[in-house]
Scaffold this active site. Structure first.
Site, short mmCIF file in Angstrom:
data_model
loop_
_atom_site.label_atom_id
_atom_site.label_comp_id
_atom_site.label_asym_id
_atom_site.label_seq_id
_atom_site.Cartn_x
_atom_site.Cartn_y
_atom_site.Cartn_z
N ASN A 62 0.69 -1.20 -0.02
CA ASN A 62 0.00 -0.17 0.00
C ASN A 62 1.08 1.33 -0.01
O ASN A 62 1.70 1.51 0.79
CB ASN A 62 -0.76 -0.01 1.35
CG ASN A 62 -0.43 -0.12 2.53
OD1 ASN A 62 0.70 -0.84 2.73
ND2 ASN A 62 -0.91 0.39 3.22
N GLU A 64 -0.15 5.17 0.48
CA GLU A 64 -0.19 6.54 1.06
C GLU A 64 0.06 7.87 0.05
O GLU A 64 1.00 7.86 0.11
CB GLU A 64 -1.01 6.27 2.23
CG GLU A 64 -1.11 5.20 3.12
CD GLU A 64 -1.70 4.71 4.17
OE1 GLU A 64 -0.78 5.80 4.76
OE2 GLU A 64 -2.54 4.08 5.14
N CYS A 73 -4.20 0.57 -2.94
CA CYS A 73 -4.00 -0.47 -1.75
C CYS A 73 -3.11 -1.44 -2.95
O CYS A 73 -2.25 -1.64 -3.10
CB CYS A 73 -5.09 -1.45 -1.51
SG CYS A 73 -6.73 -0.94 -0.71
N GLU A 75 -2.99 -4.70 -2.92
CA GLU A 75 -3.47 -5.58 -4.62
C GLU A 75 -3.62 -5.19 -5.27
O GLU A 75 -2.87 -5.79 -6.41
CB GLU A 75 -4.86 -6.55 -3.81
CG GLU A 75 -4.72 -6.69 -2.72
CD GLU A 75 -5.23 -5.69 -0.95
OE1 GLU A 75 -4.82 -4.85 -1.24
OE2 GLU A 75 -5.50 -6.81 -0.78
N CYS A 112 -9.71 -5.52 0.29
CA CYS A 112 -11.48 -4.19 0.35
C CYS A 112 -11.98 -4.54 -0.88
O CYS A 112 -11.91 -5.26 -1.92
CB CYS A 112 -11.00 -2.90 0.52
SG CYS A 112 -9.87 -2.37 -1.35
N CYS A 115 -10.87 -3.85 -4.35
CA CYS A 115 -9.67 -4.81 -4.70
C CYS A 115 -10.23 -5.71 -5.19
O CYS A 115 -9.74 -6.50 -6.33
CB CYS A 115 -8.29 -4.76 -3.70
SG CYS A 115 -8.21 -3.21 -3.36
N1 THU Z 1 -5.37 -1.46 2.51
C1 THU Z 1 -4.78 -2.39 1.39
O1 THU Z 1 -3.68 -1.95 0.97
N2 THU Z 1 -5.45 -3.58 1.24
C2 THU Z 1 -6.88 -4.29 1.88
O2 THU Z 1 -6.73 -5.09 1.94
C3 THU Z 1 -7.59 -3.46 3.30
C4 THU Z 1 -6.43 -2.29 3.28
C5 THU Z 1 -4.67 -0.83 2.97
C6 THU Z 1 -5.44 0.87 2.24
C7 THU Z 1 -4.68 1.77 3.34
O3 THU Z 1 -3.60 2.41 3.04
C8 THU Z 1 -4.08 1.15 5.07
O4 THU Z 1 -4.01 -0.63 4.62
C9 THU Z 1 -5.16 1.12 5.62
O5 THU Z 1 -6.66 0.85 5.04
#
Ligand code: THU
Length: 157
Positions: A62, A64, A73, A75, A112, A115
């Site tokens: 991930n 940000e 994310c 994935e 999520c 994804c």
């Molecule tokens: N996140 C992911 O990278 N993958 C997931 O399946 C769930 C959430 C990340 C998004 C954000 O950077 C952090 O986790 C918190 O939600």
């Protein structure tokens, strides 16, 4: 009116060593990818590793951003890189791990909704079932196709 039911099946493992060999190294790659995550806001480090049909492994994490919706994310970072770099190769598996303060999450991290939709479309695009492996230090879950994580996939356009 008819009542309908959808059956979802998945496998639960106590240890990664119970998985098939190719998936054991994919799990390792997903855990390694958590270390490349950039998550200064949530401090939740997610790693994903994608396995292509020719054995190539791609890691994503991930990423940000201060403008929150601009982040991505793990994935989708991994899948979009796979799609952009190896458009002709089917994605046959994805493994996902999460860590906080360098410690792997106990419970498996579940992708999520956005994804899952992207995973579904890469499965359709590749024409092969995509195995999903959700990693936790307590247990690992394995789904043999994206439909088991996302029934009624949107594919209308
Ligand atoms: N996140 C992911 O990278 N993958 C997931 O399946 C769930 C959430 C990340 C998004 C954000 O950077 C952090 O986790 C918190 O939600």
């Amino acid at each position: 009116m008819t009542n309908k039911e959808i059956k979802i099946s998945y496998q639960e493992y106590d240890s990664p060593y119970e998985l098939e060999k190719e998936f054991q190294s994919l799990v390792q790659a997903a855990i390694e990818a958590t270390e490349q995550s950039y998550a200064p806001y949530s401090k939740f480090n997610v790693g994903a590793a994608v396995l292509l049909e020719d054995g190539t492994v791609i890691k994503g994490s991930n990423q940000e951003n201060a403008a929150f919706p601009s982040g991505l994310c793990a994935e989708r970072t991994a899948l979009f890189y796979a799609g952009a770099s190896y458009p002709a190769k089917a994605v046959i598996a994805i493994a996902i791990a999460g860590a906080q303060n360098g410690i792997l999450c106990k419970s498996p991290v579940t992708p999520c909704g956005a994804c899952r939709q992207v995973m579904a479309q890469y499965q359709t695009r590749g024409g092969k079932p995509m195995t999903t492996i959700l990693i936790g230090s307590d247990k690992i879950l394995k789904f043999k196709q994206v439909e088991d994580l996302l029934p009624f996939i949107f594919d209308s356009i």
